[in-house]
Each structure stands twice: as C-alpha cells, then as structure tokens.
Design an enzyme around this catalytic site. Structure first.
Site, mmCIF file in Angstrom:
data_model
loop_
_atom_site.group_PDB
_atom_site.id
_atom_site.type_symbol
_atom_site.label_atom_id
_atom_site.label_comp_id
_atom_site.label_asym_id
_atom_site.label_seq_id
_atom_site.Cartn_x
_atom_site.Cartn_y
_atom_site.Cartn_z
ATOM 1 N N GLY A 129 0.835 -1.199 0.000
ATOM 2 C CA GLY A 129 0.000 0.000 0.000
ATOM 3 C C GLY A 129 0.870 1.249 0.000
ATOM 4 O O GLY A 129 2.108 1.162 0.056
ATOM 5 N N ASP A 187 -3.953 -12.916 4.439
ATOM 6 C CA ASP A 187 -5.188 -12.247 4.011
ATOM 7 C C ASP A 187 -6.018 -11.950 5.260
ATOM 8 O O ASP A 187 -6.471 -12.880 5.938
ATOM 9 C CB ASP A 187 -5.943 -13.163 3.033
ATOM 10 C CG ASP A 187 -7.232 -12.529 2.534
ATOM 11 O OD1 ASP A 187 -7.679 -11.515 3.109
ATOM 12 O OD2 ASP A 187 -7.806 -13.057 1.563
ATOM 13 N N THR A 226 -9.586 0.648 2.770
ATOM 14 C CA THR A 226 -9.450 2.113 2.775
ATOM 15 C C THR A 226 -10.381 2.820 1.770
ATOM 16 O O THR A 226 -10.271 4.033 1.602
ATOM 17 C CB THR A 226 -7.993 2.529 2.454
ATOM 18 O OG1 THR A 226 -7.598 1.903 1.235
ATOM 19 C CG2 THR A 226 -7.047 2.147 3.562
ATOM 20 N N ASP A 238 -8.195 10.171 11.104
ATOM 21 C CA ASP A 238 -8.989 11.340 11.520
ATOM 22 C C ASP A 238 -10.484 11.080 11.353
ATOM 23 O O ASP A 238 -11.296 11.767 11.965
ATOM 24 C CB ASP A 238 -8.578 12.562 10.677
ATOM 25 C CG ASP A 238 -8.664 12.311 9.181
ATOM 26 O OD1 ASP A 238 -8.351 11.181 8.743
ATOM 27 O OD2 ASP A 238 -9.041 13.231 8.436
ATOM 28 N N TYR A 243 -16.447 3.399 7.228
ATOM 29 C CA TYR A 243 -14.978 3.312 7.322
ATOM 30 C C TYR A 243 -14.506 3.835 8.682
ATOM 31 O O TYR A 243 -13.741 3.176 9.386
ATOM 32 C CB TYR A 243 -14.347 4.116 6.181
ATOM 33 C CG TYR A 243 -12.857 4.320 6.317
ATOM 34 C CD1 TYR A 243 -11.961 3.285 6.089
ATOM 35 C CD2 TYR A 243 -12.344 5.576 6.689
ATOM 36 C CE1 TYR A 243 -10.587 3.491 6.230
ATOM 37 C CE2 TYR A 243 -10.981 5.784 6.819
ATOM 38 C CZ TYR A 243 -10.110 4.736 6.591
ATOM 39 O OH TYR A 243 -8.752 4.938 6.736
ATOM 40 N N TRP A 278 -5.183 12.377 5.527
ATOM 41 C CA TRP A 278 -4.903 12.944 4.205
ATOM 42 C C TRP A 278 -3.536 12.487 3.674
ATOM 43 O O TRP A 278 -2.687 13.300 3.288
ATOM 44 C CB TRP A 278 -4.950 14.477 4.275
ATOM 45 C CG TRP A 278 -6.303 15.074 4.534
ATOM 46 C CD1 TRP A 278 -7.312 14.555 5.303
ATOM 47 C CD2 TRP A 278 -6.793 16.326 4.051
ATOM 48 N NE1 TRP A 278 -8.384 15.402 5.329
ATOM 49 C CE2 TRP A 278 -8.095 16.501 4.563
ATOM 50 C CE3 TRP A 278 -6.257 17.328 3.239
ATOM 51 C CZ2 TRP A 278 -8.866 17.632 4.285
ATOM 52 C CZ3 TRP A 278 -7.020 18.448 2.972
ATOM 53 C CH2 TRP A 278 -8.312 18.589 3.478
#
Ligand SMILES: NC(=O)c1ccc[n+]([C@@H]2O[C@H](COP(=O)([O-])OP(=O)(O)OC[C@H]3O[C@@H](n4cnc5c(N)ncnc54)[C@H](OP(=O)(O)O)[C@@H]3O)[C@@H](O)[C@H]2O)c1
Length: 298
Positions: A17, A43, A69, A109, A132, A157
C-alpha cells in the site's frame, strides 16, 4: 518453541500500500528485520488463519498498514470493512498477546465527526460519520482491549510517491485538463507517507504505547492542496496544462460517505518524542513532487 518474540523482527501488513511502501525501507534502514507477507500469505479477511500465521512468524511487532481504505465503497460493503478494519485487528492483537508481541495500528482522523474548531486531541470523543470511520474506531477499541500496550497512530490525508492518492490524481488531471473543480470546505493536513514513516519508526524505536496523532504541520483544504500540487508540479517539471482551479462546496461532488469538515489533529503529544522537526505540508509536497519527477524520468 521459543517463549520470547524474535527481537526487532517487524511484520508489516499492507506493505504494497502507499504507507507500507514508504515505511518498509525506513525500518530496514534503522536496522530492523522486516517481513512483508503478501496479501495472499496473510489475508486479513481469513480471520481464523491470522493467529497461526502470526504465532508461526513470531514478530516482535506487527505494524498494521493493511486496511479497507475505500471510504465510499465501505458504505455498501460494511461487512468487509468491519472484517478487515475491526475483526482482523482484534485477531492480530490476540495473536501477538499470546507470546508478548506488540501491535502498532494505523488509524484515522475519520474517527472524529469534524464538528470541532480546534485540532483534535487523542482523548477527544470519537464520533465517526461513516462505515470506514466506525470500522477503524472499533478496530482501535479491540486492539486496546486485547493488547493495552498497542501503539495507535491516527493520521490523515495521506499521499506519497507510491500508491493511489489525491496528489497523484490531481497531478494527472492537471496534465490532461485546463480546468479542475476541487472541494474547498473540508479542512485537514496533507501528510506525506515519508514523514509519517519516520514518526512511526521513532515510536517503535522507543517501544512506546498508547494513542498518538501524527500529521504534517499546517492546515489546508482539498482546494489548497490541489492548487499547491499544480504549482509545485509545474515547478518540478511536469507538463501541467491546468489554467484554472475552481473551489466548489462538498455538495458539488455528492459521495456515499460523509467526510468530517474539520480534520485537524493535535500533535502536542507526539512532537517531543520525534527525532525530527515535523515538516510543513507544503514542504513535504514540494519534496515528494520533485522525487516523483525524478522517478518519472528514470
Ligand atoms: N490514505 C489515507 O489518506 C489515510 C488517512 C488516515 C489513515 N489512513 C490509514 O493508514 C493506513 C495505511 O493506509 P494507505 O493509504 O497506505 O492504504 P492503502 O494504500 O489502501 O494500502 C492498504 C493495503 O492493505 C492491503 N489490504 C487490503 N485488504 C487486505 C486484506 N484483506 N489482507 C491483507 N492486505 C489487505 C491492500 O492491498 P491491495 O492494494 O492489494 O488491496 C494495500 O496494500 C490504513 O490503516 C489507513 O486506514 C490512511
């Protein structure tokens, strides 16, 4: 079988990622032995295999960068989101607890609702708006319950050279189009995976525990970040065409998952623990775009 974890062996999940790809070389450069099982080898949706895998590898730490995500998709796939972001975290924490291994869990956040006017502190009330955000919050809670010495790092972010992110998307669009429209009524702090990786390594070096907030310094809207990306991208030598970036309200781009309007995280707790001065987001962005251009030209 060994009773103790192998010292300084760190297993990084989600190593492919955007954060994982930045973090692994930083940890290796600091002398850790880093193992990076592939998605297929570990996994996180296969809950009943997590314990056996972790116990057989016996890392001293798991840094859990893997997550579901896709914030909007999570609204229609809540089960998968909870399985990866909550249930798998609980399995990891329990497995590590069975032999004294430790967990560093990444969080977000989005556990906050964004109704604040001051940067969120670690002990502020969580109140996630989306599936999420809720799944990440419940993952935190499970990690703390099963392994009270878990390090939880909330960040926001994220962007970096590797992986998909807002900065790379804006840069691509700015090289294709004259006119972009970008949301200007959500505030946060763009955070480069490079600086976050050093912060995570500092926490691991000190074997700390507890919840910490880390972002780069400063405040921006997505519009501010887009404008800066176009300016710095042009300066770095990308063939940027965009002439106009138009600020628009969130309602201009209706999305399935609500976003917090205010996402600033207080760094008061972590700042003195770091081996470096936290960079301003614009400085990190400039460096990242120059590095990206250099990779591009290789
Ligand atoms: N991105 C942000 O802006 C942001 C903000 C705040 C917090 N965070 C948190 O920071 C952490 C890292 O985020 P990121 O941006 O690096 O995410 P990312 O780029 O989406 O990487 C997540 C990784 O997890 C892997 N993964 C997904 N499902 C998995 C599964 N079932 N088993 C094993 N691996 C799985 C993904 O593999 P595939 O790519 O093959 O699916 C990917 O390699 C996450 O905990 C995230 O919640 C991110």
């Amino acid at each position: 079988m060994n009773a103790q974890p192998v010292t300084e062996k760190i297993l990084v999940t989600g190593a492919d990622g955007q954060l994982g790809q930045a973090l692994v070389p930083v940890l290796r450069a600091r002398g850790y032995e880093v193992i990076t099982p592939t998605y297929q080898e570990l996994d996180l949706t296969v809950l009943d295999q997590i314990r056996d895998k972790i116990v057989s590898l016996r890392p001293a730490w798991v840094v859990n960068c893997a997550a579901y995500t896709q914030v909007d998709e999570a609204e229609s796939e809540p089960e998968l989101s909870y399985r990866i972001n909550r249930d798998a975290v609980g399995q990891l924490a329990q497995a590590l607890g069975s032999y004294g291994g430790r967990l560093l869990q990444l969080s977000t956040d989005y556990v906050f609702d964004g109704h604040h006017y001051q940067p969120y502190r670690e002990d502020d009330q969580a109140s996630p708006l989306s599936v999420y955000g809720r799944s990440k919050w419940e993952g935190e809670e499970l990690a703390r319950a099963y392994r009270p010495d878990t390090i939880i790092v909330r960040t926001a972010w994220l962007y970096g050279i590797a992986g998909r992110n807002f900065v790379k998307t804006i840069l691509r669009l700015a090289c294709e189009r004259q006119h972009l429209r970008v949301v200007d009524d959500q505030l946060g702090t763009p955070t480069c995976t490079a600086s976050l990786s050093h912060a995570l390594a500092d926490l691991l070096d000190q074997a700390l525990a507890g919840t910490y907030h880390y972002t780069d310094e400063g405040v921006a809207s997505w519009y501010d970040l887009a404008v800066a990306t176009v300016e710095e991208g042009r300066r770095a030598g990308f063939p940027v065409k965009a002439q106009r970036i138009e600020p628009v309200p969130t309602q201009a781009f209706p999305r399935p998952a609500p976003r917090p309007a205010f996402s600033l995280l207080s760094k008061a707790k972590i700042r003195s623990l770091l081996s470096f001065t936290i960079p301003h987001w614009r400085e990190s962005l400039t460096t990242m775009l120059r590095d990206l251009k250099r990779c591009d030209s290789c």
